[in-house]
Scaffold this motif. Sequence first.
Motif, PDB file in Angstrom:
ATOM      1  N   HIS A   1       0.823  -1.212   0.000  1.00 15.88           N
ATOM      2  CA  HIS A   1       0.000   0.000   0.000  1.00 15.88           C
ATOM      3  C   HIS A   1       0.859   1.264   0.000  1.00 15.88           C
ATOM      4  CE1 HIS A   1      -3.812  -2.080   0.539  1.00 15.88           C
ATOM      5  NE2 HIS A   1      -3.088  -2.957   1.186  1.00 15.88           N
TER       6      HIS A   1
ATOM      7  N   GLN B   1     -10.664  -8.607  -0.430  1.00 12.74           N
ATOM      8  CA  GLN B   1     -11.807  -8.374   0.459  1.00 12.74           C
ATOM      9  C   GLN B   1     -12.677  -7.273  -0.109  1.00 12.74           C
ATOM     10  OE1 GLN B   1     -11.178  -7.666   4.626  1.00 12.74           O
ATOM     11  NE2 GLN B   1      -9.686  -9.301   4.787  1.00 12.74           N
TER      12      GLN B   1
ATOM     13  N   VAL C   1     -16.551   3.525   5.232  1.00 12.06           N
ATOM     14  CA  VAL C   1     -16.801   4.347   6.418  1.00 12.06           C
ATOM     15  C   VAL C   1     -17.484   5.642   5.991  1.00 12.06           C
ATOM     16  CG1 VAL C   1     -14.973   3.468   7.922  1.00 12.06           C
ATOM     17  CG2 VAL C   1     -14.442   5.279   6.312  1.00 12.06           C
TER      18      VAL C   1
ATOM     19  N   TYR D   1     -18.843   3.007  10.709  1.00 13.91           N
ATOM     20  CA  TYR D   1     -18.570   1.863   9.848  1.00 13.91           C
ATOM     21  C   TYR D   1     -19.871   1.094   9.710  1.00 13.91           C
ATOM     22  CZ  TYR D   1     -17.536  -3.032   8.922  1.00 13.91           C
ATOM     23  OH  TYR D   1     -17.547  -4.298   8.410  1.00 13.91           O
TER      24      TYR D   1
ATOM     25  N   LEU E   1     -12.965  -0.592  15.079  1.00 13.07           N
ATOM     26  CA  LEU E   1     -12.775  -0.171  13.692  1.00 13.07           C
ATOM     27  C   LEU E   1     -11.367  -0.538  13.203  1.00 13.07           C
ATOM     28  CD1 LEU E   1     -14.570   1.256  11.674  1.00 13.07           C
ATOM     29  CD2 LEU E   1     -13.561   3.410  12.356  1.00 13.07           C
TER      30      LEU E   1
ATOM     31  N   SER F   1      -6.299  -6.337   7.239  1.00 12.40           N
ATOM     32  CA  SER F   1      -5.592  -6.764   6.038  1.00 12.40           C
ATOM     33  C   SER F   1      -4.673  -5.661   5.504  1.00 12.40           C
ATOM     34  CB  SER F   1      -6.578  -7.206   4.957  1.00 12.40           C
ATOM     35  OG  SER F   1      -7.379  -6.116   4.589  1.00 12.40           O
ATOM     36  N   VAL F   2      -4.873  -4.439   5.954  1.00 11.61           N
ATOM     37  CA  VAL F   2      -3.985  -3.341   5.536  1.00 11.61           C
ATOM     38  C   VAL F   2      -3.078  -2.913   6.690  1.00 11.61           C
ATOM     39  CG1 VAL F   2      -3.868  -1.016   4.563  1.00 11.61           C
ATOM     40  CG2 VAL F   2      -5.707  -2.540   3.875  1.00 11.61           C
ATOM     41  N   TYR F   3      -3.667  -2.754   7.871  1.00 13.04           N
ATOM     42  CA  TYR F   3      -2.885  -2.327   9.034  1.00 13.04           C
ATOM     43  C   TYR F   3      -2.786  -3.466  10.045  1.00 13.04           C
ATOM     44  CZ  TYR F   3      -2.827   2.461   7.386  1.00 13.04           C
ATOM     45  OH  TYR F   3      -2.597   3.590   6.648  1.00 13.04           O
TER      46      TYR F   3
ATOM     47  N   LEU G   1     -13.460  -1.577   2.652  1.00 12.87           N
ATOM     48  CA  LEU G   1     -13.952  -1.124   3.951  1.00 12.87           C
ATOM     49  C   LEU G   1     -14.647   0.217   3.731  1.00 12.87           C
ATOM     50  CD1 LEU G   1     -13.566  -1.452   7.200  1.00 12.87           C
ATOM     51  CD2 LEU G   1     -11.913   0.354   6.850  1.00 12.87           C
TER      52      LEU G   1
ATOM     53  N   LEU H   1      -1.694   9.161  13.612  1.00 12.26           N
ATOM     54  CA  LEU H   1      -1.276   8.565  12.346  1.00 12.26           C
ATOM     55  C   LEU H   1       0.028   9.224  11.918  1.00 12.26           C
ATOM     56  CD1 LEU H   1      -1.753   6.915   9.736  1.00 12.26           C
ATOM     57  CD2 LEU H   1      -3.132   8.793   8.911  1.00 12.26           C
TER      58      LEU H   1
ATOM     59  N   MET I   1     -11.887   2.158   1.715  1.00 10.81           N
ATOM     60  CA  MET I   1     -10.483   1.764   1.657  1.00 10.81           C
ATOM     61  C   MET I   1     -10.401   0.405   0.988  1.00 10.81           C
ATOM     62  SD  MET I   1      -7.895   0.713   4.648  1.00 10.81           S
ATOM     63  CE  MET I   1      -7.624   2.177   5.553  1.00 10.81           C
ATOM     64  N   ARG I   2      -9.604   0.315  -0.070  1.00 12.74           N
ATOM     65  CA  ARG I   2      -9.463  -0.967  -0.766  1.00 12.74           C
ATOM     66  C   ARG I   2      -8.585  -1.897   0.050  1.00 12.74           C
ATOM     67  NH1 ARG I   2     -12.158  -0.163  -4.902  1.00 12.74           N
ATOM     68  NH2 ARG I   2     -12.264   1.883  -5.860  1.00 12.74           N
ATOM     69  N   GLN I   3      -9.045  -3.128   0.173  1.00  8.74           N
ATOM     70  CA  GLN I   3      -8.270  -4.122   0.910  1.00  8.74           C
ATOM     71  C   GLN I   3      -8.082  -5.327  -0.001  1.00  8.74           C
ATOM     72  OE1 GLN I   3      -9.007  -3.995   5.353  1.00  8.74           O
ATOM     73  NE2 GLN I   3     -11.081  -4.193   4.614  1.00  8.74           N
ATOM     74  N   PRO I   4      -6.893  -5.923  -0.004  1.00 10.96           N
ATOM     75  CA  PRO I   4      -6.654  -7.064  -0.899  1.00 10.96           C
ATOM     76  C   PRO I   4      -7.575  -8.242  -0.586  1.00 10.96           C
ATOM     77  CG  PRO I   4      -4.844  -6.766   0.672  1.00 10.96           C
ATOM     78  CD  PRO I   4      -5.736  -5.590   0.811  1.00 10.96           C
TER      79      PRO I   4
ATOM     80  N   LYS J   1       3.083   3.461   6.647  1.00  8.65           N
ATOM     81  CA  LYS J   1       2.445   4.403   7.564  1.00  8.65           C
ATOM     82  C   LYS J   1       2.195   3.680   8.876  1.00  8.65           C
ATOM     83  CE  LYS J   1       0.202   7.039   3.975  1.00  8.65           C
ATOM     84  NZ  LYS J   1      -1.047   7.445   3.337  1.00  8.65           N
TER      85      LYS J   1
ATOM     86  N   ILE K   1      -1.021  13.066  12.366  1.00 13.62           N
ATOM     87  CA  ILE K   1      -2.412  13.525  12.456  1.00 13.62           C
ATOM     88  C   ILE K   1      -3.052  12.857  13.664  1.00 13.62           C
ATOM     89  CG2 ILE K   1      -4.618  13.724  11.254  1.00 13.62           C
ATOM     90  CD1 ILE K   1      -2.814  13.122   8.684  1.00 13.62           C
TER      91      ILE K   1
ATOM     92  N   THR L   1      -8.071  10.131   5.100  1.00  9.67           N
ATOM     93  CA  THR L   1      -7.455  10.314   3.787  1.00  9.67           C
ATOM     94  C   THR L   1      -6.017   9.803   3.814  1.00  9.67           C
ATOM     95  OG1 THR L   1      -8.850  12.241   3.501  1.00  9.67           O
ATOM     96  CG2 THR L   1      -7.035  12.016   1.970  1.00  9.67           C
ATOM     97  N   GLU L   2      -5.271  10.189   4.853  1.00  2.41           N
ATOM     98  CA  GLU L   2      -3.882   9.735   4.972  1.00  2.41           C
ATOM     99  C   GLU L   2      -3.795   8.229   5.234  1.00  2.41           C
ATOM    100  OE1 GLU L   2      -1.078  11.048   4.337  1.00  2.41           O
ATOM    101  OE2 GLU L   2      -1.568  13.166   4.095  1.00  2.41           O
ATOM    102  N   LEU L   3      -4.841   7.709   5.867  1.00  4.66           N
ATOM    103  CA  LEU L   3      -4.881   6.273   6.172  1.00  4.66           C
ATOM    104  C   LEU L   3      -5.026   5.454   4.890  1.00  4.66           C
ATOM    105  CD1 LEU L   3      -4.965   4.860   9.009  1.00  4.66           C
ATOM    106  CD2 LEU L   3      -7.419   4.684   8.727  1.00  4.66           C
ATOM    107  N   GLY L   4      -5.557   6.085   3.856  1.00  8.68           N
ATOM    108  CA  GLY L   4      -5.716   5.392   2.573  1.00  8.68           C
ATOM    109  C   GLY L   4      -7.152   5.320   2.089  1.00  8.68           C
TER     110      GLY L   4
ATOM    111  N   PHE M   1      -7.340  12.368   8.717  1.00  8.52           N
ATOM    112  CA  PHE M   1      -6.831  11.102   9.249  1.00  8.52           C
ATOM    113  C   PHE M   1      -7.167   9.956   8.295  1.00  8.52           C
ATOM    114  CE2 PHE M   1      -6.984   7.312  11.901  1.00  8.52           C
ATOM    115  CZ  PHE M   1      -5.932   7.480  12.784  1.00  8.52           C
TER     116      PHE M   1
END
Lengths: 239, 213
Positions: free
Chosen positions: A52, B69, B74, B91, A93, A99-101, B72, A74, B64-67, A56, A82, B122-125, B120
């Motif tokens: 990804h 899956q 929100v 969620y 949550l 799967s990402v974090y 996600l 973050l 948020m795209r997850q492989p 981060k 942030i 946006t930066e998270l993905g 937060f």
Amino acid sequence: MGVTVLQPYQIPEGKTGAQAIDFLTKRLLALGAVHTGQFLVDCETYISAPQHGPSKAVHVLHDSEYPVTTFSILDTGTGKQIPLVADNLFDLLMLKMTSVYTSKKQTKIESKGARFEYGDFLIKLGSVTMMENFKGILIEIEYRPCVVLFYCWEMIREVLQSFLGVTVAKEYPGYFTSQPVVNAMGQQQLHAKQHDIYEPIDTINQYLEHFTNYRKQNIMPQVSSQSSNMSMNTGMRVS
Amino acid sequence: MNSMSMAQVASSKESVSQANQEYLLQGSIIASAVEHLIHRLRGLCDNVENVPETFHDLEVCMSMRQPNQVPLQVRVRRALGTRDLPFQLRYIGQPELDRSRPTLVRSSIDVGCTSTVLEFLTELGCRVDFEYVSQGFLFRKGRMKITVAKIFKIIPGKQNDSEPVCNSYLVELSVLAPNGQDAIGDEMRIFAEQLKPLVHLEKIDYKRLGNIP
């Protein structure tokens, strides 16, 4: 809610962490502080999967002083942090993003111990442990009637010196020192954090700063002979 | 707080609320008839003597795209016109497939949070899928929540000038409850019956709506 300063405590030579905590506890009780239960601050870090993009990190912290709140910071990996203050359901949550974090369980770190009230001050003696390994002592001191460090730093420093017995530098702690920020006009300015209104996230940021330092050091905290000498010089009687 | 034992400290951060299932019925009513529905709801719901509670919110839906899956999803909701209220991060899980249940049931995590949440996420993905403004009335009846709201499109560059999606109001009847409290579904059905024939609240099957997000 007041202003909190987090101060690492150098363990005197020849003493274990438990002995140092015991020593500080006796000091506080001798000063007239009242033991008011326990506290716990913990931190878990989630790292993004490599596919990804740049790595981060999400640091998720809890503080027993704010029992239904989850604090997240973050770290974008580009020097930007942030903060997010949320209800503690935010923990659930985070579990939806596994799967990402993913959580770096081996770096789960916490500071816990006794909580004391001493007049207008709230003092917490925290033993820092990572994976059950003792890493050091963090003293949290809060002056409750004031919300701006500038107005009460000297008083906090005085109390730290009177019971810690070590000289605390006159300068503001690292977290509060003036930092360059870019203003709305795109100019660089020095921002004096000691004049800001203090918020709970500031306590959390200080914990994260110290936790990050502890995580980096793999060896036991360095013993300072200087601090042990100085603690003998304060003339405080320890019962 | 003062006499907190270590056991309480340890449990305090784990005692997250278990009300994580949303039971939902939806319907719509044409704008010209909405006054009748408001009157009916004022009669049926709690606090009849008060004027109905109003809201005017902006909702941003992100994913948020997850492989391997489903993405996600929100949503972030904030009240327009007031700056003091916390933002709401939400969620919503995939609806349960059980056809025998009287209402749609899906998992839901509702989190109040600070205004930094959009940056937060946006930066998270997370990426913004769509956003809309919802303005209307809120009623309560016990633990049931009823909203009657008009949905507005956001016109890019014109924040204060939004255009209604259609000439109807969206009516939602929802309850947040812990897992396994199926009796609530019947309670909601009975309440929905009392709103007929003004509005028909139904269990909406999202799959049949095609790929509308």
